[in-house]
Structure formats: structure tokens, C-alpha cells
Design a protein around this motif. Structure first.
Motif, PDB file in Angstrom:
ATOM      1  N   THR A   1       0.824  -1.208   0.000  1.00 59.18           N
ATOM      2  CA  THR A   1       0.000   0.000   0.000  1.00 59.18           C
ATOM      3  C   THR A   1       0.861   1.260   0.000  1.00 59.18           C
ATOM      4  N   ARG A   2       0.240   2.394  -0.235  1.00 58.88           N
ATOM      5  CA  ARG A   2       0.938   3.677  -0.160  1.00 58.88           C
ATOM      6  C   ARG A   2       1.483   3.899   1.253  1.00 58.88           C
ATOM      7  N   ASP A   3       0.727   3.461   2.254  1.00 54.34           N
ATOM      8  CA  ASP A   3       1.175   3.606   3.633  1.00 54.34           C
ATOM      9  C   ASP A   3       2.453   2.806   3.877  1.00 54.34           C
ATOM     10  N   ASP A   4       2.562   1.615   3.277  1.00 57.66           N
ATOM     11  CA  ASP A   4       3.792   0.812   3.388  1.00 57.66           C
ATOM     12  C   ASP A   4       4.988   1.584   2.826  1.00 57.66           C
ATOM     13  N   VAL A   5       4.753   2.222   1.672  1.00 62.12           N
ATOM     14  CA  VAL A   5       5.837   2.979   1.023  1.00 62.12           C
ATOM     15  C   VAL A   5       6.262   4.159   1.891  1.00 62.12           C
ATOM     16  N   CYS A   6       5.291   4.873   2.442  1.00 66.89           N
ATOM     17  CA  CYS A   6       5.609   6.047   3.269  1.00 66.89           C
ATOM     18  C   CYS A   6       6.366   5.653   4.528  1.00 66.89           C
ATOM     19  N   LYS A   7       5.954   4.551   5.152  1.00 71.05           N
ATOM     20  CA  LYS A   7       6.662   4.084   6.345  1.00 71.05           C
ATOM     21  C   LYS A   7       8.070   3.619   5.997  1.00 71.05           C
ATOM     22  N   ALA A   8       8.191   2.883   4.891  1.00 72.38           N
ATOM     23  CA  ALA A   8       9.501   2.381   4.472  1.00 72.38           C
ATOM     24  C   ALA A   8      10.432   3.528   4.087  1.00 72.38           C
ATOM     25  N   TYR A   9       9.846   4.607   3.542  1.00 71.07           N
ATOM     26  CA  TYR A   9      10.656   5.745   3.093  1.00 71.07           C
ATOM     27  C   TYR A   9      11.383   6.406   4.263  1.00 71.07           C
ATOM     28  N   GLU A  10      10.752   6.425   5.427  1.00 73.96           N
ATOM     29  CA  GLU A  10      11.390   7.022   6.599  1.00 73.96           C
ATOM     30  C   GLU A  10      12.700   6.307   6.931  1.00 73.96           C
ATOM     31  N   ILE A  11      12.709   4.994   6.700  1.00 74.30           N
ATOM     32  CA  ILE A  11      13.922   4.204   6.960  1.00 74.30           C
ATOM     33  C   ILE A  11      14.869   4.293   5.772  1.00 74.30           C
ATOM     34  N   SER A  12      14.319   4.171   4.574  1.00 74.60           N
ATOM     35  CA  SER A  12      15.131   4.108   3.367  1.00 74.60           C
ATOM     36  C   SER A  12      15.901   5.409   3.119  1.00 74.60           C
ATOM     37  N   GLN A  13      15.273   6.552   3.415  1.00 71.75           N
ATOM     38  CA  GLN A  13      15.960   7.818   3.169  1.00 71.75           C
ATOM     39  C   GLN A  13      17.182   7.968   4.068  1.00 71.75           C
ATOM     40  N   ARG A  14      17.133   7.390   5.255  1.00 69.47           N
ATOM     41  CA  ARG A  14      18.315   7.414   6.123  1.00 69.47           C
ATOM     42  C   ARG A  14      19.437   6.594   5.515  1.00 69.47           C
ATOM     43  N   TYR A  15      19.078   5.456   4.927  1.00 71.83           N
ATOM     44  CA  TYR A  15      20.086   4.626   4.250  1.00 71.83           C
ATOM     45  C   TYR A  15      20.752   5.413   3.130  1.00 71.83           C
ATOM     46  N   HIS A  16      19.941   6.061   2.319  1.00 65.68           N
ATOM     47  CA  HIS A  16      20.473   6.830   1.199  1.00 65.68           C
ATOM     48  C   HIS A  16      21.333   7.997   1.680  1.00 65.68           C
ATOM     49  N   LEU A  17      20.812   8.752   2.650  1.00 63.04           N
ATOM     50  CA  LEU A  17      21.545   9.906   3.156  1.00 63.04           C
ATOM     51  C   LEU A  17      22.880   9.502   3.775  1.00 63.04           C
ATOM     52  N   THR A  18      22.874   8.411   4.527  1.00 60.99           N
ATOM     53  CA  THR A  18      24.110   7.946   5.151  1.00 60.99           C
ATOM     54  C   THR A  18      25.171   7.668   4.097  1.00 60.99           C
ATOM     55  N   SER A  19      24.767   7.010   3.012  1.00 59.99           N
ATOM     56  CA  SER A  19      25.694   6.674   1.933  1.00 59.99           C
ATOM     57  C   SER A  19      26.250   7.926   1.264  1.00 59.99           C
ATOM     58  N   ILE A  20      25.383   8.898   0.979  1.00 60.29           N
ATOM     59  CA  ILE A  20      25.820  10.115   0.303  1.00 60.29           C
ATOM     60  C   ILE A  20      26.714  10.957   1.209  1.00 60.29           C
ATOM     61  N   ILE A  21      26.284  11.150   2.451  1.00 61.39           N
ATOM     62  CA  ILE A  21      27.045  12.000   3.370  1.00 61.39           C
ATOM     63  C   ILE A  21      28.429  11.416   3.641  1.00 61.39           C
ATOM     64  N   ARG A  22      28.515  10.099   3.699  1.00 60.90           N
ATOM     65  CA  ARG A  22      29.809   9.466   3.944  1.00 60.90           C
ATOM     66  C   ARG A  22      30.802   9.768   2.825  1.00 60.90           C
ATOM     67  N   SER A  23      30.292   9.993   1.625  1.00 60.37           N
ATOM     68  CA  SER A  23      31.176  10.238   0.472  1.00 60.37           C
ATOM     69  C   SER A  23      31.636  11.689   0.369  1.00 60.37           C
ATOM     70  N   LEU A  24      31.063  12.595   1.180  1.00 60.71           N
ATOM     71  CA  LEU A  24      31.413  14.013   1.095  1.00 60.71           C
ATOM     72  C   LEU A  24      32.743  14.317   1.774  1.00 60.71           C
ATOM     73  N   ARG A  25      33.410  15.358   1.286  1.00 61.84           N
ATOM     74  CA  ARG A  25      34.617  15.845   1.957  1.00 61.84           C
ATOM     75  C   ARG A  25      34.222  16.655   3.183  1.00 61.84           C
ATOM     76  N   ASP A  26      35.212  16.896   4.045  1.00 64.77           N
ATOM     77  CA  ASP A  26      34.932  17.594   5.313  1.00 64.77           C
ATOM     78  C   ASP A  26      34.326  18.970   5.084  1.00 64.77           C
ATOM     79  N   GLU A  27      34.878  19.741   4.138  1.00 69.12           N
ATOM     80  CA  GLU A  27      34.357  21.091   3.915  1.00 69.12           C
ATOM     81  C   GLU A  27      32.958  21.048   3.314  1.00 69.12           C
ATOM     82  N   GLU A  28      32.657  19.993   2.543  1.00 70.72           N
ATOM     83  CA  GLU A  28      31.320  19.847   1.977  1.00 70.72           C
ATOM     84  C   GLU A  28      30.302  19.505   3.073  1.00 70.72           C
TER      85      GLU A  28
END
Length: 373
Positions: free
Chosen positions: A269-296
């Protein structure tokens, strides 16, 4: 109306492997040009010559690793003459760890766990290349993790010079960077740059239409029919484009599917997607932020701190706030915010008033960004 619930031993997943990050699809879409370019660079190795070196560059989640893995799988099915080795530099990020990975591929077992130097393993690899009359193609994936402590030069120099010490030792390289700011010619020192001479293969972000087609194919392969409705699929595409990383969308499908199974439902359901997104976006953000340089990371933190409720912040105001804590030219600052925009961490727009003002708005909840930083 009777609800059709899953029995304890039933599942909505036809093939859960389809949603794993290391899954390589049989039909790999929208990277035909990049695949052809890399195949051309490796072609001399099929004839016993040294492959040409390649430099793959693109944001995370744009198909770089999958393209190389698919090509390597085809090579292993076609010939024994050209031997491909994929190295994840997030894990193996020292010259010894990398050459040990190569040795294991050639010998079938790792080198002695202690008392063996890099030089000994390197020489054993070169001798094996000569003895078996093979050509080696090594992919250094996420090679930006080798930039610290000069490791990238420490491993590239001996690999590039192998043919000088061992005349028949032919080695080609594929170097992958997820940092769009890095220029391989300036990232290595002069002695390496003089012999590296790479051809760049660019991996741009997927468009919304491409993301939809790829996710639609994953749904067809991974779920049973009618588990994901068109409405739910479009919601997943929208959430994926917010982050700009296809891997986040694939992970979102998997997590939403597990939520449906937990409740013994046969559809997501759409509700499943919205709940999963709260977890999934952290996964994505963690991966991207880890790749940034210190000044970035500092620039992103200031943007997050200055972000209000859905309101954008003038780029000049962010730069003024940064000047209080660090020396950063406006040119370098603008390069950073352009990169954050390309990575879809922020939106960089223009506001028309007395003049054109660049406005920065954060794509994610500021609290989550600051927490991960």
C-alpha cells in the motif's frame, strides 16, 4: 468482505534477490553507451595486449559498479585470457589489501595471513601473470577512499609499471569515483599521471522516466503479479527522485514489501511505502554523506541549520554564515553547492526580485541531516 491474507509459509516476493544492492540484472537499461565505451577500452586484453585504462565518474547510484560487474561476468564467460578483478575500496583501502585481493583471484586462496609484505605478494601476482600468460584488468571501485595517506599513488604506480619489471605482466585499470569534483589527472602525482592516461566514462543521474522503467522491471522480476499497483509504483518513483539515487528506490521497494508481509497482506500500500521511506531515506543519506569531503559536510550542516519550514535560504546568506567559521572562497563555495544540488541533497533555484538570487532549499528534514552529519 473476506480479506485475502498470506498464510505463514506464503510470500509476495517472486525473487527477493532482485532487490539486493549487489544484484546484476540480465537486462541492464540506459547504460549502453557507457558499457560500449568500457568494452572498447578492455578489448585489447582479449587479444593478449594490455587494456587501456578507464576512469568512470558519476554520482552514487548511477550504474557504475553494475556496468563493470556485468562486463566482468561476460568476460569470465567468454575467455580465460583476460582475468577481471573487482575491488571495493571502501573495504580494501590499502595497497596490501588490494594486491591480496588480486592474488586471491589468481591463486584461489589469500596470501599467508602474516609475515608477507606487499612486495612479496605483488611479485607473486606478476609471476602468476607471466606463468599463466594472462592479462589482468583491475577495477578500483570507490577509489576516492584511496586518496587519504597517498594510498592511490602507492597502489597505482606498481600496477602501472608492472610491465617494466616483468615484461609479460600486462595490467589494465578501471578507476571509479563517485565524487564529481575529483579530476584523476590532479588526484595522482606526476609519476603516476605520466603513465596512467585514462579515458573518462561519465555516468549522469538517471531521469525520472529511466528510474520508472528500471523500477518497473524490478517489480516484475521481484514481486508476484498485482503486488505493486501503478499508483504505488509512481509513489516509489517520486520518492526515489527526491533522493536521486536509484539504489534508494530499490531498497524502498524491498522494505515496503516486507511491511506488507509482516501484516500478512498480498499487496503493498501507499502507507507501506511512506513508512519504508522514513527508513530508506536514512540509508540513502548515510551513503551520500559518507562520500562528502569535510568542507562539503560543513556547508551542508550550515544549510541544514539555516533551513526553515519549507523555506529556502539565499545562497549569499549561507556563504556569509560560513565565513564566520572557515575560509572559503565564493568560487569554491559555489562549486560545493552545485555538487550538493547534483547529488540532490539540496535544490538550487533562482528567486526573481531586484535581481536574480540563488536560493538553497534542503531536500531532507534538517534534523535528520544534522543527526547523520
Amino acid at each position: 468482505m473476506v480479506k485475502r491474507l498470506l498464510m505463514w509459509d506464503e510470500t509476495i516476493f517472486r525473487d527477493p534477490e532482485v532487490f539486493e544492492m549487489d544484484f546484476v540484472p540480465d537486462q541492464f537499461l540506459f547504460r549502453e553507451t557507457q558499457t560500449a565505451d568500457l568494452a572498447f577500452q578492455m578489448q585489447p586484453g582479449l587479444r593478449g595486449a594490455r587494456p587501456m585504462n578507464s576512469f568512470c565518474r558519476g554520482p552514487p547510484g548511477t550504474g557504475k559498479t553494475t556496468t563493470v560487474k556485468k562486463l566482468f561476468a561476460e568476460i569470465e564467460e567468454t575467455t580465460k585470457r583476460l582475468v577481471p578483478v573487482h575491488v571495493n575500496c571502501q573495504i580494501d583501502n590499502t595497497r596490501y589489501a588490494i594486491i591480496a585481493k588480486v592474488y586471491k583471484k589468481l591463486a584461489g586462496h589469500p596470501p599467508q595471513p602474516s609475515g608477507t609484505s606487499f612486495k612479496q605478494v605483488y611479485e607473486a601476482v606478476c609471476r602468476r601473470i607471466q606463468k599463466d600468460d594472462i592479462v589482468l584488468i583491475i577495477c578500483l571501485d570507490d577509489a576516492n577512499y584511496l586518496l587519504h595517506d597517498n594510498e592511490i599513488n602507492n597502489i597505482l604506480y606498481p600496477l602501472l609499471r608492472a610491465h617494466e619489471a616483468y615484461g609479460d605482466a600486462r595490467v589494465g585499470l578501471i578507476i571509479i569515483f563517485s565524487d564529481m569534483d575529483i579530476d584523476i589527472a590532479t588526484a595522482v602525482d606526476a609519476r603516476v599521471a605520466s603513465v596512467l592516461r585514462t579515458t573518462e566514462v561519465l555516468f549522469p543521474p538517471y531521469t525520472a522516466a529511466e528510474v520508472e522503467e528500471i523500477l518497473r522491471m524490478r517489480v516484475a522480476q521481484g514481486f508476484y503479479p498485482n503486488v505493486i499497483s501503478e499508483d504505488v509504483l509512481q509513489l516509489v518513483v517520486d520518492r526515489t527522485m527526491r533522493g536521486g539515487d536509484l539504489r534508494a528506490g530499490i531498497d524502498l521497494l524491498k522494505r515496503a514489501g516486507f511491511l506488507a508481509e509482516r501484516d500478512a497482506r498480498r499487496t503493498v500500500t501507499r502507507d507501506d511505502v511512506c513508512k519504508a521511506y522514513e527508513i530508506s531515506q536514512r540509508y540513502h543519506l548515510t551513503s551520500i554523506i559518507r562520500s562528502l569531503r569535510d568542507e562539503e559536510k560543513i556547508v551542508l550542516a550550515v544549510i541544514a541549520e539555516m533551513s526553515g519550514e519549507g523555506a529556502g535560504t539565499a545562497a549569499g546568506e549561507v556563504h556569509a554564515a560560513l565565513k564566520k567559521d572557515m575560509k572559503l572562497s565564493y568560487t569554491r563555495y559555489y562549486e560545493i553547492i552545485r555538487k550538493l544540488d547534483m547529488l540532490r541533497l539540496i535544490n538550487l533555484d533562482y528567486r526573481i526580485g531586484r535581481g536574480r538570487t540563488r536560493v538553497i532549499s534542503l531536500r531532507y528534514d534538517p534534523g535528520i541531516v544534522l543527526d547523520l552529519l
